[in-house]
Design an enzyme around this catalytic site. Structure first.
Site, PDB file in Angstrom:
ATOM      1  N   GLU B  49       0.811  -1.221   0.000  1.00 58.43           N
ATOM      2  CA  GLU B  49       0.000   0.000   0.000  1.00 58.43           C
ATOM      3  C   GLU B  49       0.849   1.278   0.000  1.00 58.43           C
ATOM      4  OE1 GLU B  49      -0.474  -2.596   1.988  1.00 58.43           O
ATOM      5  OE2 GLU B  49      -2.564  -3.252   1.836  1.00 58.43           O
ATOM      6  N   PHE B 111     -11.885  -7.821  13.362  1.00 60.08           N
ATOM      7  CA  PHE B 111     -10.783  -8.176  12.475  1.00 60.08           C
ATOM      8  C   PHE B 111     -10.461  -7.036  11.504  1.00 60.08           C
ATOM      9  CE2 PHE B 111      -9.236 -10.159   8.484  1.00 60.08           C
ATOM     10  CZ  PHE B 111      -8.000 -10.560   8.965  1.00 60.08           C
ATOM     11  N   GLN B 112      -9.214  -6.680  11.453  1.00 56.77           N
ATOM     12  CA  GLN B 112      -8.706  -5.602  10.591  1.00 56.77           C
ATOM     13  C   GLN B 112      -9.441  -4.276  10.792  1.00 56.77           C
ATOM     14  OE1 GLN B 112      -8.329  -7.199   6.540  1.00 56.77           O
ATOM     15  NE2 GLN B 112      -6.250  -7.890   7.024  1.00 56.77           N
ATOM     16  N   LYS B 161     -17.697  -1.503   5.196  1.00 52.08           N
ATOM     17  CA  LYS B 161     -18.081  -2.467   4.153  1.00 52.08           C
ATOM     18  C   LYS B 161     -19.601  -2.516   3.962  1.00 52.08           C
ATOM     19  CE  LYS B 161     -16.898  -7.201   2.779  1.00 52.08           C
ATOM     20  NZ  LYS B 161     -16.170  -8.406   3.235  1.00 52.08           N
ATOM     21  N   MET B 468      23.876  10.024   3.574  1.00 46.85           N
ATOM     22  CA  MET B 468      23.708  11.329   4.220  1.00 46.85           C
ATOM     23  C   MET B 468      23.931  11.232   5.723  1.00 46.85           C
ATOM     24  SD  MET B 468      23.348  14.473   3.638  1.00 46.85           S
ATOM     25  CE  MET B 468      22.439  15.089   2.218  1.00 46.85           C
TER      26      MET B 468
END
Lengths: 86, 568
Positions: B49, B111-112, B161, B468
């Site tokens: 993602e 869940f999630q 959802k 760096m």
């Protein structure tokens, strides 16, 4: 010790999360909110939020960052020195 | 029609060409609607993602149109946070759509389920939790309006959802309703007149152009004004291209690793007009000693940026293009021959340079790529030494040809941003300059680049170091290396071939040019160019963090430096 008190009043949308958005402007600077009150008066489009904070640096910057929030309509800041603890 | 279909149809009406996405349980109805709605929007399936977010960002910077991301709830949304922060810091328009648990499970640690609405508030311009299916078109339209107007930024939609699955009975033409949001601000004529008066009196004027110039499509206005007023222009990292960097008045980038002549111009100018830059700590050094002798004016669309880092003499809140055009109308053309000749002296005295004595340097390779591409490529960078050298040596003559994570400094940005840019501009050469550190943060997107046969050139400037940080440890921490040695890197060429890209290995000065030309002749797939470069070069000029620009170090210091105290 002199304390600078800021009384901040906001007109905001009555929407979930507005209080979080406003609180984050202070929390990210490590600034503690002394008091907060929110209500939605009847027959007005905006919720009214009243916040007091102490000794915060760069209040002008905070003012602009609050006004920038998409759900914030108007911000007014009054400040006065509290010398009662001297 | 369900909510997901209404969502896709509204995106289509907003002109969306691509969705960069990764599926998951809570987002299945939306992914399903991409198929069932028959939309012309193309789904680009990424491999992580974060890659999707940086691709959307690169697409937006290269095209000027908002990039769109679609991910699932919980970890899917969590993985876009860095991409949101990156876009937010650099004012990039982006729409991120996240699936979410069903409404009745919110707050139950289902869940999630993650509280994405609250998690992402500090890294977006605005966000929404969508509770009502019929609100979807209005919210999508508001998201595009917010993302693209005023100071642009990312907007996130969290869609449960059961909302995306619910029957939609509303209108796709739902108007936006943002009563507290204002983005148009009339430019103060008084303030423009005050700036014009000071400029007219100035002997050593300077324009500082930032990203806001490019966002407002004000680059032509900068050029008109600079030429009329014979005034040199320095840009920020993100302002590259605000004036063609090959223009006689272009001084290049200022700040920590800016050109010596740009920094000297800042120190010596008597008039500074900052348009569309937020006076970032990387360009001002010590704010108390910034540009001390000058009359300072600042034009910005965001009132929160005015007087934030630098208290200026005149601050104008407004659109960069409108303000510059008003200024041009208010000014009488002038010549500043003495001042420009003086700065030309600095250009001759302190040119950007590098030596081939120790072998192939990043600067050499970037310089060669600049010449091979004729300076016409869309250039994405990652973050670190190579980013600063790319800024120094790849001159940008056109807006939207430079994609770099400035404010956030996000390693892993460059390669996926280049993918997004190639989707936005399929017929133009796109080059990603990345380090061996940053490339490994998002190189899994080689799959996305290969599947879509993108003719990208990914140039890995491989010094086997986090260069760096190593430079800072050398200069400020008695050369004590800690956590910077990347020996043990994979063979990037074999890795490229495993994905289906071409891998080309450059081992030194001798084969660099021929191998680059070979790489640029390949147009049917991505090419990874693994260039072994000098391991321990340092970027100069350098202004130590928090130091005034007068303390600029132009050549390597002979003695140890004090630890910096300002910024990070």
């Amino acid at each position: 010790m002199t304390t600078m008190l800021y009384a901040i009043t906001l007109e905001v949308r009555d929407a979930p999360g507005v209080l979080v958005r406003v609180a984050q402007v202070f929390a990210r600077r490590g600034c503690n909110i002394s008091s907060v009150h929110v209500e939605h008066p009847a027959e007005t489009p905006w919720s009214h939020m009243s916040i007091t904070v102490q000794n915060v640096a760069r209040i002008d910057q905070i003012h602009h960052q609050l006004e920038k929030l998409v759900d914030v309509h108007r911000v007014t800041i009054n400040h006065h020195q509290d010398t009662s603890h001297e | 029609m369900d909510g997901a279909t209404a969502l896709i149809k509204t995106l289509e009406r907003q002109g969306v060409e691509y969705i960069f996405g990764y599926s998951g349980g809570a987002a299945i109805p939306i992914f399903d609607a991409i198929v069932t709605s028959g939309t012309a929007i193309k789904l680009i399936l990424v491999r992580h993602e974060q890659g999707a977010a940086h691709m959307a960002d690169g697409y937006a910077r290269a095209s000027g149109k908002p990039g769109v991301v679609l991910v699932t709830s919980g970890p899917g949304a969590g993985n876009v946070v860095t991409g949101l922060m990156t876009a937010h810091m650099d004012s990039v328009p982006m729409i991120v759509i996240c699936g979410q648990q069903i409404r009745q499970m919110l707050g139950f640690d289902a869940f999630q389920e993650a509280d994405v609405f609250n998690m992402t508030m500090p890294v977006v311009k605005h966000n929404y939790m969508v509770h009502e299916v019929n609100d979807l078109p209005r919210i999508v339209n508001e998201a595009f309006h917010l993302a693209t107007t005023g100071r642009p930024g990312p907007v996130l939609l969290d869609i449960p959802k059961d909302v995306s699955s619910a029957p939609f009975t509303g209108s796709l033409d739902a108007p936006i309703d943002l009563p507290a949001y204002t983005h148009r601000h009339s430019v103060s004529k008084t303030h423009i007149a005050a700036i014009a008066a000071a400029w007219q009196k100035a002997k050593r004027p300077l324009i500082l152009a930032g990203h806001g110039v490019l966002i407002a499509q004000a680059a032509p206005a900068v050029r008109t004004l600079a030429e009329a007023m014979d005034t040199p222009v320095t840009t920020t990292l993100l302002g590259k291209g605000a004036l063609p960097e090959t223009h006689r008045l272009a001084l290049g980038m200022l700040g920590m690793h800016g050109t010596a002549y740009a920094n000297k111009a800042v120190v010596e100018c008597d008039f500074l007009l900052n348009v569309g830059s937020r006076f970032d700590d990387r360009i001002i050094g010590d704010p108390a000693q910034f540009c001390p002798k000058a009359f300072k004016a600042h034009i910005d669309i965001d009132a929160a940026e005015l007087h934030k880092m630098i208290a200026v003499d005149v601050a104008v809140r407004g659109d960069a293009k409108e303000s510059l055009e008003a200024l041009t109308a208010a000014l009488q053309p002038a010549r500043h021959t003495t001042w420009n000749k003086h700065l030309d002296g600095y250009r001759r005295q302190y040119p950007l340079q590098y030596s081939d004595n120790e072998g192939l340097t990043m600067q050499h390779l970037i310089d060669r790529v600049y010449h091979i591409t004729g300076g016409k490529a869309v250039v994405a960078t990652d973050v670190g030494q190579h980013q600063m050298w790319a800024a120094q040596f790849y001159k940008i003559d056109q807006p939207r040809n430079w994609l770099s994570s400035g404010g956030a400094g996000t390693m892993g940005y460059g390669f996926p941003a280049a993918i997004g840019a190639q989707f936005a501009r399929p017929h133009e050469p796109v080059v990603a300059f990345v380090g061996d550190g940053g490339f490994q943060m998002t190189l899994y997107e080689l799959a996305t680049a290969c599947i879509n046969k993108l003719p990208l050139k990914i140039i890995v400037l491989n010094n086997h170091y986090l260069g760096m940080v190593r430079q800072w440890q050398e200069l400020f921490y008695d050369n004590r290396e800690s956590g910077v040695n990347l020996e043990g890197n994979p063979d990037f060429c074999k890795l490229a071939e495993a994905y289906g890209a071409r891998g080309i290995h450059i081992t030194g000065l001798d084969d660099a040019d021929a191998k680059l030309r070979e790489a640029f002749a390949i147009t049917d797939r991505p090419v990874v160019i693994n260039a072994e470069v000098v391991k321990t070069s340092n970027v100069f000029p350098m202004v130590p963090p928090g130091a005034p620009l007068t303390n600029m170090i132009i050549t390597p210091p002979a003695t140890a430096l004090d630890k910096p105290t300002g910024s990070t």
